[in-house]
Design a protein around this motif. Sequence first.
Motif, PDB file in Angstrom:
ATOM      1  N   TYR A   1       0.837  -1.200   0.000  1.00  0.00           N
ATOM      2  CA  TYR A   1       0.000   0.000   0.000  1.00  0.00           C
ATOM      3  C   TYR A   1       0.874   1.252   0.000  1.00  0.00           C
ATOM      4  CZ  TYR A   1       1.167   0.813   4.901  1.00  0.00           C
ATOM      5  OH  TYR A   1       1.854   1.071   6.058  1.00  0.00           O
ATOM      6  N   ALA A   2       0.242   2.374  -0.332  1.00  0.00           N
ATOM      7  CA  ALA A   2       0.874   3.685  -0.187  1.00  0.00           C
ATOM      8  C   ALA A   2      -0.130   4.579   0.531  1.00  0.00           C
ATOM      9  CB  ALA A   2       1.230   4.272  -1.546  1.00  0.00           C
ATOM     10  N   LEU A   3       0.304   5.227   1.616  1.00  0.00           N
ATOM     11  CA  LEU A   3      -0.547   6.165   2.352  1.00  0.00           C
ATOM     12  C   LEU A   3      -0.295   7.559   1.791  1.00  0.00           C
ATOM     13  CD1 LEU A   3      -2.429   7.073   4.603  1.00  0.00           C
ATOM     14  CD2 LEU A   3      -0.487   6.984   6.197  1.00  0.00           C
ATOM     15  N   VAL A   4      -1.353   8.167   1.268  1.00  0.00           N
ATOM     16  CA  VAL A   4      -1.224   9.437   0.556  1.00  0.00           C
ATOM     17  C   VAL A   4      -2.201  10.469   1.132  1.00  0.00           C
ATOM     18  CG1 VAL A   4      -1.462  10.584  -1.673  1.00  0.00           C
ATOM     19  CG2 VAL A   4      -0.521   8.277  -1.570  1.00  0.00           C
ATOM     20  N   LYS A   5      -1.722  11.700   1.294  1.00  0.00           N
ATOM     21  CA  LYS A   5      -2.583  12.816   1.692  1.00  0.00           C
ATOM     22  C   LYS A   5      -2.554  13.881   0.604  1.00  0.00           C
ATOM     23  CE  LYS A   5      -2.587  12.846   6.739  1.00  0.00           C
ATOM     24  NZ  LYS A   5      -2.147  13.608   7.947  1.00  0.00           N
ATOM     25  N   LYS A   6      -3.698  14.476   0.353  1.00  0.00           N
ATOM     26  CA  LYS A   6      -3.750  15.560  -0.623  1.00  0.00           C
ATOM     27  C   LYS A   6      -3.585  16.886   0.093  1.00  0.00           C
ATOM     28  CE  LYS A   6      -6.469  17.590  -4.355  1.00  0.00           C
ATOM     29  NZ  LYS A   6      -7.753  17.592  -5.104  1.00  0.00           N
ATOM     30  N   ILE A   7      -2.574  17.664  -0.316  1.00  0.00           N
ATOM     31  CA  ILE A   7      -2.322  18.985   0.252  1.00  0.00           C
ATOM     32  C   ILE A   7      -2.336  19.991  -0.895  1.00  0.00           C
ATOM     33  CG2 ILE A   7      -0.738  20.434   1.565  1.00  0.00           C
ATOM     34  CD1 ILE A   7       0.369  17.890   2.832  1.00  0.00           C
ATOM     35  N   GLU A   8      -3.393  20.779  -0.979  1.00  0.00           N
ATOM     36  CA  GLU A   8      -3.628  21.702  -2.094  1.00  0.00           C
ATOM     37  C   GLU A   8      -3.597  20.918  -3.399  1.00  0.00           C
ATOM     38  OE1 GLU A   8      -0.760  24.835  -1.600  1.00  0.00           O
ATOM     39  OE2 GLU A   8      -1.871  25.735   0.062  1.00  0.00           O
ATOM     40  N   ASN A   9      -2.678  21.235  -4.310  1.00  0.00           N
ATOM     41  CA  ASN A   9      -2.604  20.523  -5.586  1.00  0.00           C
ATOM     42  C   ASN A   9      -1.462  19.507  -5.610  1.00  0.00           C
ATOM     43  OD1 ASN A   9      -4.792  21.841  -6.772  1.00  0.00           O
ATOM     44  ND2 ASN A   9      -3.515  23.558  -7.427  1.00  0.00           N
ATOM     45  N   ASN A  10      -1.035  19.051  -4.425  1.00  0.00           N
ATOM     46  CA  ASN A  10       0.061  18.087  -4.339  1.00  0.00           C
ATOM     47  C   ASN A  10      -0.363  16.867  -3.527  1.00  0.00           C
ATOM     48  OD1 ASN A  10       1.730  19.977  -5.641  1.00  0.00           O
ATOM     49  ND2 ASN A  10       2.252  20.942  -3.700  1.00  0.00           N
ATOM     50  N   TYR A  11       0.360  15.773  -3.736  1.00  0.00           N
ATOM     51  CA  TYR A  11       0.191  14.571  -2.917  1.00  0.00           C
ATOM     52  C   TYR A  11       1.380  14.467  -1.966  1.00  0.00           C
ATOM     53  CZ  TYR A  11      -3.690  12.080  -5.246  1.00  0.00           C
ATOM     54  OH  TYR A  11      -4.919  11.674  -5.701  1.00  0.00           O
ATOM     55  N   LEU A  12       1.101  14.144  -0.695  1.00  0.00           N
ATOM     56  CA  LEU A  12       2.167  13.845   0.258  1.00  0.00           C
ATOM     57  C   LEU A  12       2.180  12.337   0.478  1.00  0.00           C
ATOM     58  CD1 LEU A  12       4.322  14.640   2.328  1.00  0.00           C
ATOM     59  CD2 LEU A  12       2.496  14.901   4.029  1.00  0.00           C
ATOM     60  N   LEU A  13       3.258  11.695   0.057  1.00  0.00           N
ATOM     61  CA  LEU A  13       3.419  10.247   0.212  1.00  0.00           C
ATOM     62  C   LEU A  13       4.020   9.982   1.591  1.00  0.00           C
ATOM     63  CD1 LEU A  13       3.301   7.427  -1.159  1.00  0.00           C
ATOM     64  CD2 LEU A  13       5.604   7.870  -2.039  1.00  0.00           C
ATOM     65  N   GLU A  14       3.158   9.577   2.557  1.00  0.00           N
ATOM     66  CA  GLU A  14       3.605   9.421   3.936  1.00  0.00           C
ATOM     67  C   GLU A  14       4.288   8.081   4.192  1.00  0.00           C
ATOM     68  OE1 GLU A  14       1.499  12.108   7.043  1.00  0.00           O
ATOM     69  OE2 GLU A  14       0.090  10.543   6.437  1.00  0.00           O
ATOM     70  N   ARG A  15       3.764   7.033   3.592  1.00  0.00           N
ATOM     71  CA  ARG A  15       4.391   5.723   3.782  1.00  0.00           C
ATOM     72  C   ARG A  15       4.075   4.844   2.578  1.00  0.00           C
ATOM     73  NH1 ARG A  15       7.345   2.673   6.609  1.00  0.00           N
ATOM     74  NH2 ARG A  15       6.989   0.450   6.989  1.00  0.00           N
ATOM     75  N   MET A  16       5.033   3.970   2.270  1.00  0.00           N
ATOM     76  CA  MET A  16       4.845   3.013   1.191  1.00  0.00           C
ATOM     77  C   MET A  16       5.441   1.685   1.635  1.00  0.00           C
ATOM     78  SD  MET A  16       5.880   3.549  -2.768  1.00  0.00           S
ATOM     79  CE  MET A  16       5.643   2.253  -3.953  1.00  0.00           C
ATOM     80  N   PHE A  17       4.697   0.600   1.424  1.00  0.00           N
ATOM     81  CA  PHE A  17       5.153  -0.697   1.927  1.00  0.00           C
ATOM     82  C   PHE A  17       4.667  -1.822   1.013  1.00  0.00           C
ATOM     83  CE2 PHE A  17       4.530  -4.582   4.375  1.00  0.00           C
ATOM     84  CZ  PHE A  17       5.755  -4.721   5.017  1.00  0.00           C
ATOM     85  N   VAL A  18       5.538  -2.809   0.801  1.00  0.00           N
ATOM     86  CA  VAL A  18       5.185  -4.030   0.067  1.00  0.00           C
ATOM     87  C   VAL A  18       5.572  -5.212   0.934  1.00  0.00           C
ATOM     88  CG1 VAL A  18       5.596  -5.442  -1.982  1.00  0.00           C
ATOM     89  CG2 VAL A  18       5.492  -2.956  -2.199  1.00  0.00           C
ATOM     90  N   LYS A  19       4.702  -6.202   0.982  1.00  0.00           N
ATOM     91  CA  LYS A  19       4.912  -7.382   1.805  1.00  0.00           C
ATOM     92  C   LYS A  19       6.246  -8.058   1.483  1.00  0.00           C
ATOM     93  CE  LYS A  19       2.492 -11.633   3.160  1.00  0.00           C
ATOM     94  NZ  LYS A  19       1.291 -12.473   2.909  1.00  0.00           N
TER      95      LYS A  19
END
Length: 409
Positions: free
Chosen positions: A44-62
């Motif tokens: 998964y990838a945990l993503v937050k939208k901040i204005e017109n950008n994405y903040l990629l907070e965490r990314m993980f693969v088993k």
Amino acid sequence: MYKIYKFDEIKNELVKLHEIDPNFIDDKNGDYFCIKDEDEIIGYALVKKIENNYLLERMFVKEGLRYKSNGTKILKFVVNHGRGKRINKIICNNKDIENFLKKYGFKECNGHLELDNIQCVNQRVTEGKKVVMSSIIQNIFLAILKITGGIFGSSRALISDGVNSLSDVGSSIAIYLGIYFSNQPADEEHPYGHEKIESIIGNMMGLFLLITAFELVKGSVMLLISGKFEATPSYITILWAAISMVVKFFMYRYKMRVGIETDNSALIADAKDSKSDVYSSGGVIIGILLSIWISPVFDIIVSIIVGILIFKEGVSIILETSNIILDKQDDEFIEKIENYIEKNTPVKNVHDVYMRKSGDKIFLSLHIRVPKDMTVYNAHNLADGIRESLILDFENIKDVMIHVDYLID
């Protein structure tokens, strides 16, 4: 399969996610871009939208699945979704995946990593225009070379070949206009976009070749009947035809490569025309030699053969581009879609799969059967997940319309 979850929607998976990822972040305000295998989340990838950008907070693969491109697939999922949402850049402060992100194209900026300009320029349009402009310039050069050489060298076959190159200039201009107009965005009157213009241009090009071929054959046949063909071509005309063969061969290779890479039917049709020009120029050389060694009549005969070859290519182009306009179904592609859905989703009954091709884009419609006690909400989410997955894993698919049926006991 790919799916976007809100935190509330992923609650039932929390225990499993904490097991595979001890550092899993519970975030009620973020979106979880997940990749699933047989209904199990493997990354998964945990993503937050901040204005017109994405903040990629965490990314993980088993663990055990990290070297099968799953990380790249997740990141591609985030990027493609961002394009649809008009996101300008993706920002990440996670240094643990710095090397991976840099390989994907992220750059260091103000202490973090970012991928900007994800609303990238359409490479298909850029490459197509470059090829066509190159073709126009080269065909103008060849047309002048062969027509002038044919007149002064007394070779009607070479003049016919020059007229063919002149017709290629017109068709290349038409293709250029086709590439421009076909990539205009969809509007209310054209909700499926304008890509079919490419096929229409391909048809027009085929018709143009038929007319050119008819005029060439007609003129040569009239001259043959009149018996006024006493002039013998000069040896220098062989050089002009040979230059044409070499140039046309490399033009064919270049156009076909870009046409296949961008799936541009008009450009592929133009490449096939260049290939037929290689053969026609070779025929012209043979005709000139026979005219010099045996009789001038061979120069006229070869010009007729060149016309027939052009006519044949025109018919082939019209038939091929017409299949796209008439939405001919690709059985092999449809079978791939059915197998993909049955393998990657809980759906085991996929039917009535139809495709409509427009330029390099494919619009799909299909039916799936789900348990009759499944809620509308869950059925809708399942259909959305299938749509997102198909668009992501099959580059040419632009949109998917899914009709949900229920399983009959």
